[in-house]
Design a protein around this motif. Structure first.
Motif, PDB file in Angstrom:
ATOM      1  N   GLN A   7       8.973   5.650 -25.315  1.00  0.00           N
ATOM      2  CA  GLN A   7       7.802   6.073 -24.553  1.00  0.00           C
ATOM      3  C   GLN A   7       6.721   5.000 -24.551  1.00  0.00           C
ATOM      4  N   ALA A   8       6.644   4.224 -25.650  1.00  0.00           N
ATOM      5  CA  ALA A   8       5.692   3.102 -25.657  1.00  0.00           C
ATOM      6  C   ALA A   8       6.049   2.123 -24.550  1.00  0.00           C
ATOM      7  N   ASN A   9       7.362   1.878 -24.373  1.00  0.00           N
ATOM      8  CA  ASN A   9       7.805   1.006 -23.288  1.00  0.00           C
ATOM      9  C   ASN A   9       7.537   1.653 -21.930  1.00  0.00           C
ATOM     10  N   GLN A  10       7.832   2.970 -21.845  1.00  0.00           N
ATOM     11  CA  GLN A  10       7.607   3.680 -20.586  1.00  0.00           C
ATOM     12  C   GLN A  10       6.126   3.700 -20.228  1.00  0.00           C
ATOM     13  N   VAL A  11       5.285   3.910 -21.233  1.00  0.00           N
ATOM     14  CA  VAL A  11       3.838   3.884 -20.989  1.00  0.00           C
ATOM     15  C   VAL A  11       3.421   2.520 -20.469  1.00  0.00           C
ATOM     16  N   GLY A  12       4.017   1.472 -21.060  1.00  0.00           N
ATOM     17  CA  GLY A  12       3.706   0.129 -20.579  1.00  0.00           C
ATOM     18  C   GLY A  12       4.060  -0.054 -19.119  1.00  0.00           C
ATOM     19  N   GLN A  13       5.250   0.450 -18.740  1.00  0.00           N
ATOM     20  CA  GLN A  13       5.657   0.361 -17.335  1.00  0.00           C
ATOM     21  C   GLN A  13       4.738   1.192 -16.446  1.00  0.00           C
ATOM     22  N   SER A  14       4.460   2.423 -16.880  1.00  0.00           N
ATOM     23  CA  SER A  14       3.635   3.321 -16.062  1.00  0.00           C
ATOM     24  C   SER A  14       2.204   2.836 -15.944  1.00  0.00           C
ATOM     25  N   THR A  34       0.831  -1.209   0.000  1.00  0.00           N
ATOM     26  CA  THR A  34       0.000   0.000   0.000  1.00  0.00           C
ATOM     27  C   THR A  34       0.862   1.255   0.000  1.00  0.00           C
ATOM     28  N   ILE A  35       1.934   1.251   0.788  1.00  0.00           N
ATOM     29  CA  ILE A  35       2.840   2.402   0.833  1.00  0.00           C
ATOM     30  C   ILE A  35       3.478   2.628  -0.535  1.00  0.00           C
ATOM     31  N   THR A  36       3.856   1.539  -1.208  1.00  0.00           N
ATOM     32  CA  THR A  36       4.467   1.648  -2.533  1.00  0.00           C
ATOM     33  C   THR A  36       3.504   2.273  -3.533  1.00  0.00           C
ATOM     34  N   ARG A  37       2.231   1.958  -3.426  1.00  0.00           N
ATOM     35  CA  ARG A  37       1.241   2.554  -4.333  1.00  0.00           C
ATOM     36  C   ARG A  37       1.141   4.065  -4.112  1.00  0.00           C
ATOM     37  N   VAL A  38       1.193   4.480  -2.855  1.00  0.00           N
ATOM     38  CA  VAL A  38       1.033   5.902  -2.538  1.00  0.00           C
ATOM     39  C   VAL A  38       2.290   6.698  -2.885  1.00  0.00           C
ATOM     40  N   THR A  39       3.441   6.029  -2.934  1.00  0.00           N
ATOM     41  CA  THR A  39       4.705   6.740  -3.183  1.00  0.00           C
ATOM     42  C   THR A  39       5.243   6.443  -4.584  1.00  0.00           C
ATOM     43  N   GLY A  40       5.830   5.262  -4.770  1.00  0.00           N
ATOM     44  CA  GLY A  40       6.487   4.939  -6.041  1.00  0.00           C
ATOM     45  C   GLY A  40       5.555   4.903  -7.223  1.00  0.00           C
ATOM     46  N   ASP A  41       4.388   4.278  -7.079  1.00  0.00           N
ATOM     47  CA  ASP A  41       3.466   4.176  -8.208  1.00  0.00           C
ATOM     48  C   ASP A  41       2.947   5.542  -8.643  1.00  0.00           C
ATOM     49  N   VAL A  42       2.794   6.457  -7.699  1.00  0.00           N
ATOM     50  CA  VAL A  42       2.334   7.799  -8.053  1.00  0.00           C
ATOM     51  C   VAL A  42       3.362   8.504  -8.938  1.00  0.00           C
ATOM     52  N   ARG A  43       4.640   8.318  -8.637  1.00  0.00           N
ATOM     53  CA  ARG A  43       5.682   8.926  -9.477  1.00  0.00           C
ATOM     54  C   ARG A  43       5.633   8.367 -10.894  1.00  0.00           C
ATOM     55  N   GLU A  44       5.389   7.070 -11.010  1.00  0.00           N
ATOM     56  CA  GLU A  44       5.299   6.465 -12.340  1.00  0.00           C
ATOM     57  C   GLU A  44       4.108   7.034 -13.118  1.00  0.00           C
ATOM     58  N   VAL A  45       2.998   7.238 -12.430  1.00  0.00           N
ATOM     59  CA  VAL A  45       1.806   7.765 -13.097  1.00  0.00           C
ATOM     60  C   VAL A  45       2.032   9.210 -13.515  1.00  0.00           C
ATOM     61  N   ARG A  46       2.782   9.967 -12.722  1.00  0.00           N
ATOM     62  CA  ARG A  46       3.121  11.328 -13.133  1.00  0.00           C
ATOM     63  C   ARG A  46       3.879  11.293 -14.459  1.00  0.00           C
ATOM     64  N   THR A  47       4.807  10.363 -14.591  1.00  0.00           N
ATOM     65  CA  THR A  47       5.539  10.203 -15.847  1.00  0.00           C
ATOM     66  C   THR A  47       4.583   9.890 -16.989  1.00  0.00           C
ATOM     67  N   LEU A  48       3.591   9.055 -16.702  1.00  0.00           N
ATOM     68  CA  LEU A  48       2.622   8.671 -17.738  1.00  0.00           C
ATOM     69  C   LEU A  48       1.749   9.846 -18.146  1.00  0.00           C
ATOM     70  N   LEU A  49       1.201  10.564 -17.173  1.00  0.00           N
ATOM     71  CA  LEU A  49       0.207  11.596 -17.467  1.00  0.00           C
ATOM     72  C   LEU A  49       0.821  12.869 -18.052  1.00  0.00           C
ATOM     73  N   VAL A  50       2.046  13.170 -17.687  1.00  0.00           N
ATOM     74  CA  VAL A  50       2.644  14.433 -18.121  1.00  0.00           C
ATOM     75  C   VAL A  50       3.809  14.188 -19.083  1.00  0.00           C
ATOM     76  N   ASP A  51       4.856  13.567 -18.595  1.00  0.00           N
ATOM     77  CA  ASP A  51       6.065  13.425 -19.407  1.00  0.00           C
ATOM     78  C   ASP A  51       5.826  12.605 -20.672  1.00  0.00           C
ATOM     79  N   SER A  52       5.239  11.406 -20.503  1.00  0.00           N
ATOM     80  CA  SER A  52       5.072  10.519 -21.660  1.00  0.00           C
ATOM     81  C   SER A  52       4.116  11.115 -22.686  1.00  0.00           C
ATOM     82  N   VAL A  53       3.010  11.698 -22.214  1.00  0.00           N
ATOM     83  CA  VAL A  53       2.024  12.273 -23.128  1.00  0.00           C
ATOM     84  C   VAL A  53       2.655  13.398 -23.946  1.00  0.00           C
ATOM     85  N   VAL A  54       3.392  14.285 -23.268  1.00  0.00           N
ATOM     86  CA  VAL A  54       4.013  15.412 -23.968  1.00  0.00           C
ATOM     87  C   VAL A  54       5.122  14.928 -24.890  1.00  0.00           C
TER      88      VAL A  54
END
Length: 605
Positions: free
Chosen positions: A322-329, A142-162
């Motif tokens: 980014q396709a690979n990064q999106v897959g990870q994120s 649960t802690i990993t979801r709130v910390t590490g997974d959130v950083r990955e989603v930030r990469t998906l929603l902002v960095d990868s999309v742009v």
């Protein structure tokens, strides 16, 4: 091919559903995203313009071509034209860098704000979910979801999309210019594109599977570390350091193996991309040079074409990366959506209202409850009625259901059958917050936080004055030892209260309950683990605490049962005996047998 198409379509649908869950977090930043899009378009334009000053120098300065009629006459001199084109190169390059930096700053800010909102929403959900959810999941995950997974989603929603948008725009712009310059060379350069897209679709599924394993293992690693660090005292006492290291290593090896496999997949894909890109550049240079020799295109135009082609595979590589990064994120996004979509097992029902002032009468009507229905009921048709202000002891062997009874009173869980009433009203009709404000727990292991003594006492009643805090400590018998601490009530307590003795922690916990002043009180093994002198001081404190409150005492120390108004003996999930200490001894039932085991020298008949 049909199967591959079906898998791709299914994957895209799942991705769309996952991403749709994050729209509410992006909507407040729509204006900033639009500004980032404008900057992206400007950046694309300046990127496409960068090779042209050199191309013009090659054609019109070094190549001696005549300037078009629309060019001002003062630029006709080669020296003036060279200086103007060099200045133009500086302007274009500087503008591209400046716009890129501004866009990067804007996206960093938008990304961090999105992470802030998302992390707060997740943490709020963690607190909204009941014990039924948390007991089935590892804390570290649960802690990993709130910390590490959130950083990955930030990469998906902002960095990868742009990044995908930027690469796509640059590719489109280059393609248009290249087709304008020489459509045959452009088609030749694109011969390898189908192989690249096929490779992306092939490797993406395998990469996502590996990353699911990595994220799951990382959650397990966090859980192992959290358990060992939280229980470091037990680890030291039992000399289990090596075993804990081995357990941590096993979990880490699984994550390492999946990470290495993921890296290998990306390396193979990168090698394929490099080979295809190199072959494309070689073909274009060869046939382009022949076009120049034949006079079909100029040297400057070939330079732009080759420059674009060199950059052409860079955005293609970026897109594939980014396709690979999106897959990870997406793996992290799925884990976050799972947590966001989790429904609390216990929540306010429609029409729930704040509880009125509570006297404290507690009634169980045919209550049955199971943590896991397949494992059988812990409570089976239990019924009892406790008068307001009375003190009741819950007695029984371990696992009889004593703690379960008290958990149901505060609606930490809901029974599968039956009703629980307070003052004659079903507690499901009250809001959770108002109900729990009426119930105070004094747990067997007091939970203290890394805060001052005063803040720990006031934890159940934020905003209490210093006078009220000190008065509660006096009633709990804690004032003397608190004043002896280095900074008194302002002394910082270590994590979990390790800097205090067991008796001191227990008395601070009682002071917290005194200050909270709720009508229903639950004491779980109030004297467990304390020596006789400290236990006596604590007993005196809880006598003050229980006065005038409906009190449930869970205790294996049956001598405490002599001081309550009524004893409820629980066995096999139901009340098998009820009465005072003397009455139950006279009946010679389960309570008498349990008491005889603790006090073998005492006779009562």
């Amino acid at each position: 091919m049909k199967r591959l198409y079906s898998e791709v379509v299914s994957s895209l649908r799942e991705t769309r559903r996952t991403l749709a869950s994050f729209v509410p977090f992006l909507r407040p930043r729509l204006r900033g995203m639009l500004l980032a899009l404008v900057l992206l378009l400007l950046e694309t334009g300046t990127s496409l313009a960068q090779p042209w000053p050199l191309a013009l120098i090659l054609d019109y300065v070094l190549g001696g071509k005549s300037l078009p009629g629309y060019v001002p006459r003062f630029l006709a001199g080669s020296g003036v034209l060279l200086a103007a084109l060099a200045f133009l190169a500086v302007v274009v390059s500087g503008a591209s860098r400046g716009i890129s930096s501004l866009r990067s700053y804007l996206l960093q800010r938008l990304g961090q704000e999105t992470v802030f909102d998302l992390r707060n929403a997740l943490y709020r959900r963690v607190h909204e979910l009941g014990l039924d959810y948390h007991s089935d999941r590892r804390t570290g995950d649960t802690i990993t979801r709130v910390t590490g997974d959130v950083r990955e989603v930030r990469t998906l929603l902002v960095d990868s999309v742009v990044e995908i948008g930027s690469s796509s725009l640059i590719l489109l712009g280059m393609l248009v210019v290249m087709l304008f310059l020489d459509w045959k060379l452009t088609l030749l350069a694109l011969l390898g594109a189908p192989f690249l897209f096929l490779a992306v679709s092939r490797y993406r599924g395998a990469l996502i599977n590996r990353m699911r394993t990595v994220r799951t293992r990382e959650g397990a690693i966090a859980s192992v570390a959290q358990e060992a660090i939280t229980g470091i005292r037990a680890v030291k006492i039992f000399g289990r350091e090596r075993e804990e290291l081995s357990r941590f290593r096993r979990e880490s090896e699984e994550a390492l193996r999946a990470s290495v496999e993921s890296a290998a997949i990306q390396a193979r894909f990168g090698l394929m991309l490099g080979l295809v890109g190199g072959l494309g550049v070689a073909l274009v240079v060869y046939f382009g040079a022949r076009q120049v020799l034949a006079g079909a295109i100029s040297v400057g135009e070939l330079t732009v074409f080759v420059s674009y082609l060199g950059q052409f595979f860079s955005p293609m590589w970026s897109l594939s990366r980014q396709a690979n990064q999106v897959g990870q994120s997406l793996v992290s996004a799925e884990r976050i959506v799972e947590l966001l979509d989790a429904e609390p097992g216990v929540k306010d029902l429609p029409g729930a209202r704040p509880a009125p002032p509570i006297a404290g009468r507690v009634t169980f009507e045919d209550v049955s409850f199971a943590y896991d229905p397949q494992a059988g009921y812990v409570l089976d048709g239990m019924s009892f009625d406790v008068e307001a202000g009375s003190r009741v002891a819950l007695v029984g062997v371990s696992g009889a259901g004593k703690t379960t009874v008290t958990s149901l009173i505060a609606r930490l869980y809901d029974p599968q059958e039956g009703r629980i009433l307070i003052d004659g009203q079903d507690i499901k009709g009250f809001t959770l917050r108002s109900l729990r404000e009426a119930v105070t727990f004094v747990p067997q292991e007091p939970m203290l936080f890394r805060a001052t003594v005063a803040e720990n006492i006031a934890y159940g009643r934020p905003g209490a004055s210093r006078e009220e805090i000190e008065h509660a400590a006096e009633l709990a018998g804690a004032a003397e030892f608190i004043r002896a601490l280095p900074e008194g009530y302002d002394t910082l307590v270590s994590e979990r209260g390790e800097s205090l003795s067991g008796g001191q922690r227990q008395r601070i916990s009682i002071a917290r309950a005194m200050l909270r002043d709720s009508p229903i009180l639950i004491l779980d093994e109030p004297e467990a683990g304390l020596d006789a002198e400290v236990a006596g001081a604590v007993a005196e404190s809880w006598r003050h605490l229980t006065e005038g409150r409906t009190t449930f005492v869970i205790s294996h120390e049956l001598r405490l049962a002599r001081e309550v108004d009524r004893i409820l003996v629980i066995d096999s999930g139901d009340i098998v005996e009820s009465g005072t200490h003397e009455e139950l001894l006279e009946r010679d039932g389960l309570y008498a047998r349990l008491y005889a085991l603790q006090e073998p020298d005492v006779t009562w008949r």
